[in-house]
Design a protein around this motif. Structure first.
Motif, PDB file in Angstrom:
ATOM      1  N   HIS A 176       0.840  -1.194   0.000  1.00  0.00           N
ATOM      2  CA  HIS A 176       0.000   0.000   0.000  1.00  0.00           C
ATOM      3  C   HIS A 176       0.879   1.249   0.000  1.00  0.00           C
ATOM      4  CE1 HIS A 176      -3.964  -1.854   1.272  1.00  0.00           C
ATOM      5  NE2 HIS A 176      -3.120  -2.860   1.522  1.00  0.00           N
ATOM      6  N   GLU A 177       0.605   2.164  -0.919  1.00  0.00           N
ATOM      7  CA  GLU A 177       1.212   3.495  -0.867  1.00  0.00           C
ATOM      8  C   GLU A 177       0.157   4.438  -0.290  1.00  0.00           C
ATOM      9  OE1 GLU A 177       3.930   5.254  -3.978  1.00  0.00           O
ATOM     10  OE2 GLU A 177       2.101   6.457  -4.335  1.00  0.00           O
ATOM     11  N   ILE A 178       0.497   5.097   0.807  1.00  0.00           N
ATOM     12  CA  ILE A 178      -0.483   5.891   1.542  1.00  0.00           C
ATOM     13  C   ILE A 178       0.039   7.314   1.724  1.00  0.00           C
ATOM     14  CG2 ILE A 178      -1.812   6.080   3.687  1.00  0.00           C
ATOM     15  CD1 ILE A 178      -1.241   3.022   4.066  1.00  0.00           C
ATOM     16  N   LEU A 179      -0.770   8.279   1.356  1.00  0.00           N
ATOM     17  CA  LEU A 179      -0.436   9.685   1.580  1.00  0.00           C
ATOM     18  C   LEU A 179      -1.398  10.251   2.615  1.00  0.00           C
ATOM     19  CD1 LEU A 179       1.525  11.897   0.461  1.00  0.00           C
ATOM     20  CD2 LEU A 179      -0.418  12.710  -0.901  1.00  0.00           C
ATOM     21  N   THR A 180      -0.848  10.850   3.660  1.00  0.00           N
ATOM     22  CA  THR A 180      -1.669  11.428   4.728  1.00  0.00           C
ATOM     23  C   THR A 180      -1.320  12.900   4.908  1.00  0.00           C
ATOM     24  OG1 THR A 180      -0.045  10.646   6.358  1.00  0.00           O
ATOM     25  CG2 THR A 180      -1.978   9.257   5.987  1.00  0.00           C
ATOM     26  N   ASP A 181      -2.302  13.669   5.414  1.00  0.00           N
ATOM     27  CA  ASP A 181      -2.052  15.087   5.663  1.00  0.00           C
ATOM     28  C   ASP A 181      -1.466  15.282   7.052  1.00  0.00           C
ATOM     29  OD1 ASP A 181      -4.150  14.946   7.501  1.00  0.00           O
ATOM     30  OD2 ASP A 181      -5.596  15.913   6.157  1.00  0.00           O
ATOM     31  N   GLU A 182      -1.281  16.536   7.448  1.00  0.00           N
ATOM     32  CA  GLU A 182      -0.625  16.831   8.724  1.00  0.00           C
ATOM     33  C   GLU A 182      -1.423  16.353   9.929  1.00  0.00           C
ATOM     34  OE1 GLU A 182      -2.170  21.401   8.109  1.00  0.00           O
ATOM     35  OE2 GLU A 182      -0.238  21.052   9.044  1.00  0.00           O
ATOM     36  N   ASN A 183      -2.721  16.068   9.729  1.00  0.00           N
ATOM     37  CA  ASN A 183      -3.560  15.555  10.813  1.00  0.00           C
ATOM     38  C   ASN A 183      -3.681  14.038  10.788  1.00  0.00           C
ATOM     39  OD1 ASN A 183      -4.206  18.228  11.739  1.00  0.00           O
ATOM     40  ND2 ASN A 183      -5.640  18.387   9.997  1.00  0.00           N
ATOM     41  N   GLY A 184      -2.981  13.396   9.864  1.00  0.00           N
ATOM     42  CA  GLY A 184      -3.038  11.941   9.774  1.00  0.00           C
ATOM     43  C   GLY A 184      -4.203  11.430   8.948  1.00  0.00           C
ATOM     44  N   VAL A 233      -6.097  10.256   5.696  1.00  0.00           N
ATOM     45  CA  VAL A 233      -5.628   9.624   4.460  1.00  0.00           C
ATOM     46  C   VAL A 233      -6.130  10.407   3.239  1.00  0.00           C
ATOM     47  CG1 VAL A 233      -5.742   7.549   3.037  1.00  0.00           C
ATOM     48  CG2 VAL A 233      -5.488   7.341   5.511  1.00  0.00           C
ATOM     49  N   ILE A 234      -5.184  10.806   2.386  1.00  0.00           N
ATOM     50  CA  ILE A 234      -5.517  11.472   1.123  1.00  0.00           C
ATOM     51  C   ILE A 234      -5.743  10.420   0.043  1.00  0.00           C
ATOM     52  CG2 ILE A 234      -4.714  13.077  -0.637  1.00  0.00           C
ATOM     53  CD1 ILE A 234      -3.001  14.388   1.608  1.00  0.00           C
ATOM     54  N   TYR A 235      -4.867   9.430  -0.003  1.00  0.00           N
ATOM     55  CA  TYR A 235      -5.120   8.274  -0.856  1.00  0.00           C
ATOM     56  C   TYR A 235      -4.391   7.056  -0.294  1.00  0.00           C
ATOM     57  CZ  TYR A 235      -0.505   8.611  -3.222  1.00  0.00           C
ATOM     58  OH  TYR A 235       0.829   8.629  -3.520  1.00  0.00           O
ATOM     59  N   ASP A 236      -4.944   5.891  -0.594  1.00  0.00           N
ATOM     60  CA  ASP A 236      -4.352   4.605  -0.218  1.00  0.00           C
ATOM     61  C   ASP A 236      -4.416   3.729  -1.457  1.00  0.00           C
ATOM     62  OD1 ASP A 236      -3.735   2.046   0.651  1.00  0.00           O
ATOM     63  OD2 ASP A 236      -4.985   2.132   2.438  1.00  0.00           O
ATOM     64  N   LEU A 237      -3.238   3.499  -2.067  1.00  0.00           N
ATOM     65  CA  LEU A 237      -3.167   2.709  -3.305  1.00  0.00           C
ATOM     66  C   LEU A 237      -2.641   1.312  -2.982  1.00  0.00           C
ATOM     67  CD1 LEU A 237      -3.275   2.592  -6.461  1.00  0.00           C
ATOM     68  CD2 LEU A 237      -0.873   3.321  -6.430  1.00  0.00           C
ATOM     69  N   PRO A 238      -3.508   0.280  -2.975  1.00  0.00           N
ATOM     70  CA  PRO A 238      -3.030  -1.094  -2.765  1.00  0.00           C
ATOM     71  C   PRO A 238      -2.634  -1.731  -4.083  1.00  0.00           C
ATOM     72  CG  PRO A 238      -5.422  -1.050  -2.736  1.00  0.00           C
ATOM     73  CD  PRO A 238      -4.973   0.354  -3.064  1.00  0.00           C
ATOM     74  N   VAL A 239      -1.420  -2.233  -4.160  1.00  0.00           N
ATOM     75  CA  VAL A 239      -0.922  -2.831  -5.397  1.00  0.00           C
ATOM     76  C   VAL A 239      -0.569  -4.294  -5.134  1.00  0.00           C
ATOM     77  CG1 VAL A 239       0.863  -2.746  -7.170  1.00  0.00           C
ATOM     78  CG2 VAL A 239      -0.038  -0.622  -6.211  1.00  0.00           C
ATOM     79  N   PRO A 240      -1.161  -5.223  -5.868  1.00  0.00           N
ATOM     80  CA  PRO A 240      -0.856  -6.646  -5.652  1.00  0.00           C
ATOM     81  C   PRO A 240       0.553  -6.982  -6.147  1.00  0.00           C
ATOM     82  CG  PRO A 240      -2.357  -6.385  -7.509  1.00  0.00           C
ATOM     83  CD  PRO A 240      -2.207  -5.028  -6.888  1.00  0.00           C
ATOM     84  N   VAL A 241       1.275  -7.733  -5.331  1.00  0.00           N
ATOM     85  CA  VAL A 241       2.640  -8.138  -5.655  1.00  0.00           C
ATOM     86  C   VAL A 241       2.614  -9.575  -6.148  1.00  0.00           C
ATOM     87  CG1 VAL A 241       4.924  -8.586  -4.685  1.00  0.00           C
ATOM     88  CG2 VAL A 241       3.662  -6.535  -4.015  1.00  0.00           C
ATOM     89  N   ALA A 242       3.339  -9.864  -7.215  1.00  0.00           N
ATOM     90  CA  ALA A 242       3.311 -11.201  -7.813  1.00  0.00           C
ATOM     91  C   ALA A 242       4.522 -12.048  -7.435  1.00  0.00           C
ATOM     92  CB  ALA A 242       3.210 -11.100  -9.331  1.00  0.00           C
ATOM     93  N   PHE A 243       5.731 -11.446  -7.450  1.00  0.00           N
ATOM     94  CA  PHE A 243       6.950 -12.236  -7.284  1.00  0.00           C
ATOM     95  C   PHE A 243       7.895 -11.590  -6.285  1.00  0.00           C
ATOM     96  CE2 PHE A 243       5.421 -12.944 -11.627  1.00  0.00           C
ATOM     97  CZ  PHE A 243       5.278 -14.324 -11.626  1.00  0.00           C
ATOM     98  N   ALA A 244       8.594 -12.452  -5.547  1.00  0.00           N
ATOM     99  CA  ALA A 244       9.666 -12.019  -4.650  1.00  0.00           C
ATOM    100  C   ALA A 244      10.996 -12.296  -5.327  1.00  0.00           C
ATOM    101  CB  ALA A 244       9.586 -12.779  -3.324  1.00  0.00           C
ATOM    102  N   VAL A 245      11.881 -11.305  -5.341  1.00  0.00           N
ATOM    103  CA  VAL A 245      13.190 -11.429  -5.986  1.00  0.00           C
ATOM    104  C   VAL A 245      14.265 -11.443  -4.913  1.00  0.00           C
ATOM    105  CG1 VAL A 245      14.807 -10.426  -7.627  1.00  0.00           C
ATOM    106  CG2 VAL A 245      12.348 -10.169  -7.993  1.00  0.00           C
ATOM    107  N   GLY A 246      15.056 -12.511  -4.887  1.00  0.00           N
ATOM    108  CA  GLY A 246      16.138 -12.623  -3.913  1.00  0.00           C
ATOM    109  C   GLY A 246      15.866 -13.720  -2.899  1.00  0.00           C
ATOM    110  N   SER A 247      16.938 -14.360  -2.472  1.00  0.00           N
ATOM    111  CA  SER A 247      16.818 -15.454  -1.515  1.00  0.00           C
ATOM    112  C   SER A 247      16.493 -14.943  -0.125  1.00  0.00           C
ATOM    113  CB  SER A 247      18.127 -16.243  -1.463  1.00  0.00           C
ATOM    114  OG  SER A 247      19.170 -15.433  -0.922  1.00  0.00           O
TER     115      SER A 247
END
Length: 625
Positions: A133-141, A143-157
């Motif tokens: 989730h990428e979340i932007l909040t104002d000075e009072n906390g 939420v201006i937007y909450d962008l949830p992005v699904p992750v498909a693959f993990a890279v690295g051991s």
């Protein structure tokens, strides 16, 4: 001066606040149009100082897959799949669990000066998948937007950390979120501290050729993959042993042959042996694929200079004793141990490619490798044992001679110094030759003069674009013009030549070069993108619109394409469609606050006062104004 910030996908869209009259009338002070006065452009002469190159044969695709290897080699296969290479990439839900998905699942990024908004990331794991989730909040906390992005693959051991890929219909993007194992923490991905690319950093062939096993590439579409992008996710047996389909058939009695067709690694020359490792561990400052080659062409038995021209700069160790995360090969090549071994020393002299020692065995494991050459009957360590034991009670060789160096391109990590210095505790001054760029293998005469000149020209133009040194671009033009006379189908050279002309503001020649390349590559995203930008900036809106529409059909996941297309549509008077394109751009990247400024004008011209006011409010919130 023309400068494009991103080496792979540069910013196409930086919209200033324009008056509505300018939007409808079009831009003023346009650069020279590609279609203005083409009288001095003549057909290229056929003669060239280069000879026509031979197109290399396609590499073998006779892979059997690591699962087939395991049927006869179960023990070593099981060991390898515990090795970091055997865990290089996996479905995020099936990757060996090591991240914290329960407690410390959120982190904030540093605020910009005078900003009142906070950008943070939160990691969520559900039975259905992992979301960043990428979340932007104002000075009072709030939420201006909450962008949830699904992750498909993990890279690295996970030995050092893990990064994550987003799969959008065969287009792969990197998440701005990385797990760092050393600090057991989530943080911004490497390189994102200076410039946060959000979820828009494109993953390209050069990344996957080393981080993945086998990729389901689309040959005519670089950096684009089939809906199931990986034929084998992690690095497998055949990466080092070569394709094994005929080997399996031979042992199943399905192939008539006097001998096993499998490559015997022991028969390779020291150079070819080392290059199996170098295919991924000799990255250098940059790589240029040779004519007729792709990032996926290397096979064991090749040398890297059959596939790439690799630009190196010394050992990669800086004066502050930091280094890039992948510089081990350059360091080893500079070591006295390697240089005086007469080809006997290699990566596998110290590293077992199938297994890594357990932490409790690590010191003795590597010490035994050193003692094999530096024992009592050979060149033994001259430091008294009593002094060595003051450093570590295990008398560790690597503690003194291969200390850790900070990785200057990956935060929270380090790597072992592979220069194997006699007294590394003394600061090693940078040698003059360490600051000189050179092509790997150049001194050995492996690369032809034509290959060297082509690669050098492409690298110079690439550097000119990245650094903003436009004059430098001119140095590559004559070489590539000559080269393309004998290799007119060389897309990489055509792209680079067009960039050189574009950097020098010769729009006519840039357009001519790219249009000619487009005739043979009508759906190439990189050519379309270049022409899209060029025609928009030069005021050829009909052509810009044509290529922009084609571009978003091919790749509907780049917000910058939609942002620029929105601008062009407005200039053409298509205000409703302009609004739709800008809204699509915001869905892909809600952090792009300048799009709200643009939409304020578009909706105002449409008389949509409610939507105009909505975007005024969102712009103020996102910018803290």
């Amino acid at each position: 001066m023309r400068q494009l910030d991103r080496p792979n996908f540069w910013p196409l869209f930086t919209i200033a606040l324009l008056a509505c009259s300018m939007v409808i009338a079009g831009c003023q002070n346009r650069p020279e149009s590609p279609e203005e006065d083409d009288s001095d452009v003549t057909d290229t002469e056929v003669e060239s100082r280069f000879s026509a190159p031979t197109v290399p044969s396609k590499p073998s695709e006779g892979f059997a897959g690591s699962a087939a290897c395991r049927e006869c080699h179960a023990e070593i296969s099981d060991h390898f799949h515990q090795h970091p290479m055997g865990q290089s990439l996996a479905d995020v839900m099936l990757a060996t669990p090591l991240e914290d998905y329960e407690e410390n699942i959120k982190f904030e990024t540093p605020r910009a000066p005078r900003s009142t908004v906070t950008l943070s990331y939160e990691i969520e794991k559900t039975p259905d998948g992992v979301y960043h989730h990428e979340i932007l909040t104002d000075e009072n906390g709030e939420v201006i937007y909450d962008l949830p992005v699904p992750v498909a693959f993990a890279v690295g051991s996970g030995k050092r950390g893990r990064s994550y890929l987003i799969d959008r219909g065969g287009f792969l993007f990197m998440s701005p979120v990385t797990w760092y194992s050393g600090g057991e923490r989530w943080d911004l991905s490497p390189g994102y501290e200076g410039r946060n690319l959000h979820f828009d950093r494109r993953i390209v062939d050069g990344c996957l050729s080393c981080h993945a096993g086998r990729v389901a590439e689309i040959e005519s579409a670089p950096d684009q993959y089939k809906p199931e992008p990986f034929l084998e996710e992690s690095i497998g047996c055949e990466r080092c042993h070569g394709p094994g389909e005929e080997h399996v058939a031979f042992h199943e009695g399905k192939l008539e042959s006097e001998s096993d067709p499998m490559l015997d690694l022991s028969t390779l020359s020291p150079r070819a042996r080392d290059h199996i490792c170098f295919q991924c561990h000799l990255i250098g400052e940059s790589r240029v694929t040779l004519y007729g080659r792709s990032e996926f062409d290397f096979r064991p038995g090749n040398t890297v200079d059959e596939i790439w021209a690799i630009i190196l700069k010394g050992t990669g160790v800086e004066s502050d004793q930091s280094t890039a995360a992948v510089n081990q090969a350059e360091q080893m090549l500079s070591s006295v141990c390697y240089q005086k071994s007469d080809g006997q020393m290699s990566c596998t002299s110290c590293h077992d490619p199938h297994r890594i020692p357990k932490p409790a065995e690590r010191i003795e494991f590597y010490r035994s490798k050193c003692i094999a050459c530096h024992g009592p009957d050979d060149v033994e360590c001259t430091e008294p044992v009593a002094e060595r034991l003051k450093v570590t009670e295990e008398d560790s060789c690597i503690e003194c001679h291969m200390p850790s160096l900070a990785a200057n391109d990956v935060p929270h990590t380090s790597q072992t110094d592979h220069r194997i210095l006699r007294r590394p505790q003394k600061t090693v001054p940078s040698k003059k030759k360490d600051n000189v760029y050179y092509v790997f293998g150049q001194e050995d005469g492996v690369l032809s003069e034509a290959d060297l000149e082509r690669a050098s020209a492409i690298s110079i133009i690439r550097s000119a674009e990245q650094t903003g040194n436009d004059v430098l671009a001119g140095d590559g033009i004559e070489i590539l013009e000559e080269w393309l006379k004998v290799a007119p189908d060389d897309l990489k050279a055509q792209l680079s030549l067009g960039v050189a002309y574009w950097l020098l503001e010769d729009n006519r020649m840039a357009a001519r070069t790219w249009e000619k390349a487009l005739e043979s590559n009508p759906d190439n995203e990189y050519l379309l993108r270049r022409l899209f930008v060029l025609y928009h900036d030069s005021g050829q809106l009909d052509l810009a619109l044509k290529y922009g529409r084609q571009l978003v059909e091919i790749n509907p996941y780049d917000y910058e394409y939609f942002g620029r297309l929105s601008h062009i549509l407005a200039q053409e008077g298509e205000m409703s469609e302009s609004a739709e394109a800008a809204e699509q751009a915001l869905q892909l990247n809600p952090s792009a606050a300048q799009l709200h400024q643009w939409l304020v004008q578009v909706y105002d011209s449409l008389g949509e006062t409610e939507l105009r006011d909505k975007h005024i409010d969102l712009y103020r919130k996102k910018t803290g104004q």
